[in-house]
Design an enzyme around this catalytic site. Structure first.
Site, PDB file in Angstrom:
ATOM      1  N   GLY A  47       0.865  -1.182   0.000  1.00 42.71           N
ATOM      2  CA  GLY A  47       0.000   0.000   0.000  1.00 42.71           C
ATOM      3  C   GLY A  47       0.901   1.231   0.000  1.00 42.71           C
ATOM      4  O   GLY A  47       1.878   1.284   0.756  1.00 42.71           O
ATOM      5  N   ASP A 235      -1.523   4.795  -6.225  1.00 51.93           N
ATOM      6  CA  ASP A 235      -0.089   4.632  -5.963  1.00 51.93           C
ATOM      7  C   ASP A 235       0.710   5.783  -6.541  1.00 51.93           C
ATOM      8  O   ASP A 235       1.835   6.036  -6.118  1.00 51.93           O
ATOM      9  CB  ASP A 235       0.392   3.294  -6.515  1.00 51.93           C
ATOM     10  CG  ASP A 235      -0.218   2.169  -5.716  1.00 51.93           C
ATOM     11  OD1 ASP A 235      -1.378   1.822  -5.986  1.00 51.93           O
ATOM     12  OD2 ASP A 235       0.437   1.686  -4.783  1.00 51.93           O
ATOM     13  N   LYS A 246      -3.808  -0.201  -8.314  1.00 52.94           N
ATOM     14  CA  LYS A 246      -3.779  -1.665  -8.450  1.00 52.94           C
ATOM     15  C   LYS A 246      -4.404  -2.141  -9.755  1.00 52.94           C
ATOM     16  O   LYS A 246      -5.443  -1.644 -10.174  1.00 52.94           O
ATOM     17  CB  LYS A 246      -4.507  -2.272  -7.238  1.00 52.94           C
ATOM     18  CG  LYS A 246      -4.620  -3.771  -7.194  1.00 52.94           C
ATOM     19  CD  LYS A 246      -3.320  -4.509  -7.336  1.00 52.94           C
ATOM     20  CE  LYS A 246      -2.239  -4.055  -6.384  1.00 52.94           C
ATOM     21  NZ  LYS A 246      -0.899  -4.596  -6.761  1.00 52.94           N
TER      22      LYS A 246
HETATM   23  C1  RUB Z   1      -1.644  -1.252  -3.332  1.00 51.07           C
HETATM   24  C2  RUB Z   1      -2.665  -0.524  -4.080  1.00 51.07           C
HETATM   25  C3  RUB Z   1      -3.525   0.316  -3.247  1.00 51.07           C
HETATM   26  C4  RUB Z   1      -2.903   1.649  -3.130  1.00 51.07           C
HETATM   27  C5  RUB Z   1      -3.639   2.436  -2.145  1.00 51.07           C
HETATM   28  O1  RUB Z   1      -0.945  -2.153  -4.129  1.00 51.07           O
HETATM   29  O2  RUB Z   1      -2.751  -0.494  -5.264  1.00 51.07           O
HETATM   30  O3  RUB Z   1      -4.805   0.426  -3.780  1.00 51.07           O
HETATM   31  O4  RUB Z   1      -1.562   1.545  -2.695  1.00 51.07           O
HETATM   32  O5  RUB Z   1      -2.910   3.556  -1.839  1.00 51.07           O
HETATM   33  P1  RUB Z   1      -0.012  -3.215  -3.405  1.00 51.07           P
HETATM   34  P2  RUB Z   1      -3.550   4.684  -0.958  1.00 51.07           P
HETATM   35  O6  RUB Z   1      -0.875  -4.006  -2.516  1.00 51.07           O
HETATM   36  O7  RUB Z   1       0.569  -3.973  -4.556  1.00 51.07           O
HETATM   37  O8  RUB Z   1       1.019  -2.401  -2.663  1.00 51.07           O
HETATM   38  O9  RUB Z   1      -3.703   4.086   0.384  1.00 51.07           O
HETATM   39  O10 RUB Z   1      -2.609   5.814  -1.094  1.00 51.07           O
HETATM   40  O11 RUB Z   1      -4.859   5.073  -1.513  1.00 51.07           O
END
Ligand code: RUB
Length: 345
Positions: A47, A235, A246
């Site tokens: 995240g 992201d 994602k």
């Molecule tokens: C994480 C992902 C989340 C964002 C959310 O991908 O895509 O939706 O990071 O970010 P992974 P935010 O699990 O591959 O890290 O919290 O800034 O909205």
């Protein structure tokens, strides 16, 4: 009690092992920055905001681990650690944002003990700020949601993607806290299943009404009016309003447009990259076994070719609004995003 993903205690970093969820809620202790880098790479912590803060604490550990006797050698040790931490995951911009910020603070400090202290203090401050930012973002975003809304979300942009409270799920929490009755539909989010393993887990943990759907049921639920708004995290967001999130987010946004359903993005200003163009952003390609297996179980033939991009790009024309801690950007995004950054100053 709401979930806290990252904590710093007695010079040790403590993080929830997200690879074990939802079956076990296990915390891991870290005192070596290289283990933190591996944890980011292997999705123990994931995240965008969470990996930013984990990276900052990684540098705090590197400062504590260093035996340097001069400022220059300590800065060199931190640069080495920064490189290792930075190379773990390329798409979320929060990681480079936090590592750069820590390095700036370190270079401004004079003595070895001042550097170590300021690096640790800045990382702790980032963790505290993350929670405050998410709560403020939640308050702004909750104005966009009404009583009896059913809100779809993709992946996990919750407490588990941040230090606590969450971005997209922070808005959902704040909407509920404001007294509105809401329901959530969480997509499973193959291949790593952040939706079923993490979003469903943390919303259920907090007593929020959540239903899980396979990714392939997004069109069905929209066509049958089972959902009336969408909110996701991000992201990386470009100055023109292109959103990297994602894998699968783009499909959800297209279907929302087709069905006239508002599509919102919630992310802190640390997720914005005002310099890059869409073609500059590296989309992380992950291992094939995430697709050929579900957990430990193999679900594809041996030696099959796999394409496994971790993120996709949603263009601004599919986005209704971008919620941040300083307000909500609406189209045209190039203007409204610029105004948000001016408001921050
Ligand atoms: C994480 C992902 C989340 C964002 C959310 O991908 O895509 O939706 O990071 O970010 P992974 P935010 O699990 O591959 O890290 O919290 O800034 O909205």
């Amino acid at each position: 009690m709401t979930i806290r993903t990252i904590e710093w205690k007695d010079n040790v970093l403590i993080m929830i092992d997200q690879t074990k969820l939802p079956n076990e809620l296990v915390h891991i202790q870290f005192s070596d920055y290289k283990d933190v880098a591996n944890a980011i790479k292997n999705l123990v912590v994931r995240g965008a905001p969470a990996i930013g803060v984990a990276g900052a604490f990684g540098l705090a550990l590197a400062a504590l681990q260093s035996n340097a006797k001069t400022k220059d050698v300590l800065i060199q040790d931190l640069e080495t650690a920064k490189k290792i931490l930075f190379e773990t995951r390329p798409t979320a911009v929060n990681l480079s944002w936090s590592l750069e910020k820590i390095m700036r603070i370190a270079k401004q400090s004079q003595t070895i003990s001042e550097i170590k202290e300021s690096v640790i203090d800045t990382a702790k401050q980032m963790a505290d700020d993350d929670i405050k930012i998410n709560r403020t973002m939640g308050k702004h975003g909750s104005q966009l949601f009404d009583n009896n809304d059913t809100i779809m979300t993709h992946c996990n942009a919750g407490a588990l993607a941040t230090v606590a409270y969450g971005t997209a799920l922070g808005v959902i929490r704040a909407t509920k806290e404001s007294g509105k009755n809401i329901k959530v539909i969480a997509t499973e989010t193959r291949p790593v299943q952040q939706g079923s393993r993490l979003t469903a887990f943390e919303l259920k943990h907090d007593g929020i009404d959540v239903s899980l759907i396979p990714d392939t049921a997004v069109g069905y639920t929209m066509a049958n009016r089972l959902v009336n708004k969408v909110i996701v995290g991000a992201d990386r967001i470009l100055r023109t309003g292109y959103v990297f999130n994602k894998i699968g987010t783009y499909q959800v946004a297209i279907l929302a447009k087709q069905h006239g359903i508002p599509f919102y993005v919630a992310a802190p200003l640390s997720t914005f990259d005002l310099k890059s163009n869409p073609e500059d952003v590296i989309i992380e390609q992950r291992k094939g076994n995430e697709v050929t297996h579900i957990g430990e179980k193999k679900t594809a033939p041996d030696d099959i070719n796999v394409i496994n991009p971790a993120f996709d790009m949603t263009p601004p024309q599919l986005i209704t609004g971008i919620i941040t801690e300083v307000g909500i950007a609406k189209p045209p995004f190039e203007d409204s995003i610029k105004k948000l950054f001016q408001a921050k100053k």
